[in-house]
Design an enzyme around this catalytic site. Structure first.
Site, PDB file in Angstrom:
ATOM      1  N   GLU A 157       0.836  -1.221   0.000  1.00 41.72           N
ATOM      2  CA  GLU A 157       0.000   0.000   0.000  1.00 41.72           C
ATOM      3  C   GLU A 157       0.867   1.267   0.000  1.00 41.72           C
ATOM      4  OE1 GLU A 157      -3.709  -0.065   1.984  1.00 41.72           O
ATOM      5  OE2 GLU A 157      -3.835  -2.249   1.903  1.00 41.72           O
ATOM      6  N   GLY A 158       1.980   1.169  -0.698  1.00 45.76           N
ATOM      7  CA  GLY A 158       2.911   2.295  -0.803  1.00 45.76           C
ATOM      8  C   GLY A 158       4.086   2.092   0.116  1.00 45.76           C
ATOM      9  N   THR A 159       5.291   1.962  -0.453  1.00 51.68           N
ATOM     10  CA  THR A 159       6.491   1.775   0.368  1.00 51.68           C
ATOM     11  C   THR A 159       6.718   3.012   1.258  1.00 51.68           C
ATOM     12  OG1 THR A 159       7.849   2.809  -1.326  1.00 51.68           O
ATOM     13  CG2 THR A 159       7.621   0.411  -1.460  1.00 51.68           C
TER      14      THR A 159
HETATM   15  N1  COS Z   1      -4.458  11.022  -3.198  1.00 44.46           N
HETATM   16  C1  COS Z   1      -5.279  11.506  -4.166  1.00 44.46           C
HETATM   17  N2  COS Z   1      -4.860  11.761  -5.408  1.00 44.46           N
HETATM   18  C2  COS Z   1      -3.575  11.531  -5.695  1.00 44.46           C
HETATM   19  C3  COS Z   1      -2.675  11.023  -4.733  1.00 44.46           C
HETATM   20  C4  COS Z   1      -3.167  10.760  -3.442  1.00 44.46           C
HETATM   21  N3  COS Z   1      -2.404  10.259  -2.469  1.00 44.46           N
HETATM   22  N4  COS Z   1      -1.461  10.890  -5.317  1.00 44.46           N
HETATM   23  C5  COS Z   1      -1.576  11.290  -6.587  1.00 44.46           C
HETATM   24  N5  COS Z   1      -2.870  11.684  -6.811  1.00 44.46           N
HETATM   25  C6  COS Z   1      -3.431  12.188  -8.053  1.00 44.46           C
HETATM   26  C7  COS Z   1      -2.753  13.488  -8.459  1.00 44.46           C
HETATM   27  O1  COS Z   1      -3.439  14.595  -7.914  1.00 44.46           O
HETATM   28  C8  COS Z   1      -2.866  13.444  -9.974  1.00 44.46           C
HETATM   29  O2  COS Z   1      -4.178  13.815 -10.377  1.00 44.46           O
HETATM   30  P1  COS Z   1      -4.407  14.873 -11.605  1.00 44.46           P
HETATM   31  O3  COS Z   1      -3.591  14.393 -12.757  1.00 44.46           O
HETATM   32  O4  COS Z   1      -5.872  14.816 -11.854  1.00 44.46           O
HETATM   33  O5  COS Z   1      -3.945  16.177 -11.085  1.00 44.46           O
HETATM   34  C9  COS Z   1      -2.738  11.974 -10.283  1.00 44.46           C
HETATM   35  O6  COS Z   1      -3.109  11.280  -9.099  1.00 44.46           O
HETATM   36  C10 COS Z   1      -1.336  11.541 -10.692  1.00 44.46           C
HETATM   37  O7  COS Z   1      -0.445  12.024  -9.739  1.00 44.46           O
HETATM   38  P2  COS Z   1       1.084  12.251 -10.014  1.00 44.46           P
HETATM   39  O8  COS Z   1       1.263  13.044 -11.292  1.00 44.46           O
HETATM   40  O9  COS Z   1       1.662  12.805  -8.768  1.00 44.46           O
HETATM   41  O10 COS Z   1       1.562  10.772 -10.318  1.00 44.46           O
HETATM   42  P3  COS Z   1       2.964  10.093 -10.170  1.00 44.46           P
HETATM   43  O11 COS Z   1       3.083   9.133 -11.288  1.00 44.46           O
HETATM   44  O12 COS Z   1       4.028  11.125  -9.972  1.00 44.46           O
HETATM   45  O13 COS Z   1       2.855   9.173  -8.843  1.00 44.46           O
HETATM   46  C11 COS Z   1       2.440   8.481  -6.614  1.00 44.46           C
HETATM   47  C12 COS Z   1       2.139   9.469  -7.723  1.00 44.46           C
HETATM   48  C13 COS Z   1       3.879   8.040  -6.569  1.00 44.46           C
HETATM   49  C14 COS Z   1       2.104   9.170  -5.320  1.00 44.46           C
HETATM   50  C15 COS Z   1       1.517   7.252  -6.831  1.00 44.46           C
HETATM   51  O14 COS Z   1       1.864   6.581  -8.037  1.00 44.46           O
HETATM   52  C16 COS Z   1       1.528   6.261  -5.703  1.00 44.46           C
HETATM   53  O15 COS Z   1       0.883   6.472  -4.678  1.00 44.46           O
HETATM   54  N6  COS Z   1       2.231   5.125  -5.884  1.00 44.46           N
HETATM   55  C17 COS Z   1       2.202   4.029  -4.938  1.00 44.46           C
HETATM   56  C18 COS Z   1       1.128   3.096  -5.306  1.00 44.46           C
HETATM   57  C19 COS Z   1       0.952   2.053  -4.273  1.00 44.46           C
HETATM   58  O16 COS Z   1       0.616   2.332  -3.132  1.00 44.46           O
HETATM   59  N7  COS Z   1       1.140   0.794  -4.694  1.00 44.46           N
HETATM   60  C20 COS Z   1       0.906  -0.314  -3.884  1.00 44.46           C
HETATM   61  C21 COS Z   1      -0.235  -1.067  -4.477  1.00 44.46           C
HETATM   62  S1  COS Z   1      -1.287  -1.826  -3.328  1.00 44.46           S
HETATM   63  S2  COS Z   1      -0.239  -3.164  -2.421  1.00 44.46           S
END
Ligand code: COS
Length: 379
Positions: free
Chosen positions: A363-365
């Site tokens: 759920e996110g490192t």
């Molecule tokens: N809550 C709500 N919206 C979010 C968010 C959050 N925590 N993080 C990003 N967003 C939204 C952004 O606002 C953006 O929306 P708009 O394009 O409409 O403005 C969109 O998502 C994309 O965001 P961003 O451009 O920041 O994307 P990135 O590719 O840079 O990555 C992270 C964002 C790294 C924060 C995201 O990919 C992430 O959380 N990764 C981890 C995923 C995870 O937890 N995986 C485990 C799977 S379950 S075991």
């Protein structure tokens, strides 16, 4: 922040504590060792109302707040973090998103059995090449008019083989990047959907983690959650809440290890006195308790903000970051306090250390939590 729990919240905590001690403790070591999915225990968790705690009673849930959910999750994970992850995924990543963003028809058809624990849910976002970088989805969902055709592979899916309802994320329009991602309700009987190999894991070995393969899986359009392109927002939204659940899981693991260490240190003697009387051990206990208390407060703060319908993105990331580090630190010290006994299975703390590690990854490192926190600070 009001730190007083309501009578209802305390009753939930007590019920979860009793359930964990009577139903989960027996066999927890064997389930870990033999990688046995706790089917019977999860069924009982459903009967107790732990599988859809925050879902409204209209759809078969408990209608409870996030604080109650956190209290129950912590008690369950003090004893068995494998049962905790099954519960966490079902509550936070599946039920919560379906209720908030699903159509009325989807809620009626899929949410009620999930909330009652009759069917288990799975959240399918990660792929062989898309874990932290969740926008890089390779699984495709081709729009064919009244249905989508899903092709691709998902990895490390909790409840992979025990679930009946899967929330699957896939790319519909690559050009639009994350705005082209959709989420679908997929059931395990859909032709072309194959459950792949079971992962052999370091910890949470009672839970089943699988890869999933989709080959021309025909998913009706009415199974898409939200508007076209809403999938990534849904994933981020449910993960924000899910991280509170995983933080509570970490807190449970840490608390379980701490309580065992405290008890052991008052019983075990060395150099003529109980080891708790040696400052080397007493100071360890002090550090453990302080970090556990700080984790608890961060988690309750995130839960409070969520219940108050305020922004909890940063708060939940902080809670998970801190509580998962605490779970690692505390369980390692718990083994140290137990000495040789800590290194063998029957004293539980070695399992807790192995279980703790995943809370820094899924759920996110921890590194992703720092991205979320720092982006919020700098926006
Ligand atoms: N809550 C709500 N919206 C979010 C968010 C959050 N925590 N993080 C990003 N967003 C939204 C952004 O606002 C953006 O929306 P708009 O394009 O409409 O403005 C969109 O998502 C994309 O965001 P961003 O451009 O920041 O994307 P990135 O590719 O840079 O990555 C992270 C964002 C790294 C924060 C995201 O990919 C992430 O959380 N990764 C981890 C995923 C995870 O937890 N995986 C485990 C799977 S379950 S075991």
């Amino acid at each position: 922040m009001n730190l007083t729990f309501t009578e209802e919240q305390l009753a939930v905590k007590e019920a979860a504590k009793e359930f964990a001690e009577t139903e989960l403790l027996p066999g927890v070591i064997e389930r870990d060792e033999k990688e046995i999915f706790p089917a019977e225990q999860v069924r009982k968790m459903g009967e107790m109302g732990f599988m859809g705690m925050m879902v409204s009673p209209e759809y078969g849930g408990g209608g409870m707040d996030t604080i109650s959910y956190v209290l129950a999750m912590t008690e369950i994970c003090k004893v068995d973090a494998s049962c905790g992850v099954v519960m966490s995924v079902n509550n936070s990543l599946v039920c919560w998103g379906l209720e908030k963003y699903g159509s009325e028809e989807q809620r009626q058809k899929y949410l009620a059995p999930l909330a009652k624990g009759e069917v288990i849910g799975a959240f399918c976002l990660s792929e062989p090449e898309a874990g932290s970088d969740a926008t890089s989805q390779r699984t495709t969902a081709e729009d064919k008019g009244d249905y989508y055709l899903i092709n691709g592979t998902k990895n490390w899916i909790t409840n992979g083989n025990s679930a009946g309802t899967y929330i699957v994320y896939a790319q519909t329009d690559k050009e639009k990047r994350h705005h082209g991602i959709n989420a679908f309700i997929v059931t395990r009987d859909m032709p072309g959907f194959v459950i792949g190999k079971k992962e052999k894991k370091l910890g949470i070995r009672g839970s089943d983690t699988h890869s999933l393969m989709f080959t021309d899986v025909k998913v009706p359009k009415e199974n898409r959650i939200g508007e076209d392109g809403f999938g990534f927002k849904l994933a981020m939204g449910v993960l924000n809440g899910g991280r509170i659940g995983i933080a509570a899981q970490a807190l449970g693991i840490a608390t379980g290890a701490f309580e065992r260490s405290l008890k052991y240190s008052k019983e075990r003697k060395a150099f003529g006195v109980e080891i708790s009387k040696h400052q080397a051990i007493a100071f360890k206990l002090a550090d453990m308790a302080t970090n556990i208390e700080a984790s608890r407060l961060l988690i309750l703060n995130a839960a409070r903000l969520k219940d108050a319908k305020k922004d909890y993105t940063k708060a939940s990331a902080m809670a998970k970051l801190f509580a998962s580090q605490t779970a690692m630190d505390v369980t390692i010290e718990a083994i140290q306090i137990h000495g040789g006994y800590g290194y063998v299975k029957e004293y539980h703390v070695e399992r807790m250390m192995r279980d703790a590690k995943i809370t820094q990854i899924y759920e996110g490192t921890s590194e992703i939590q720092k991205i979320v926190i720092s982006r919020d600070l700098l926006k």
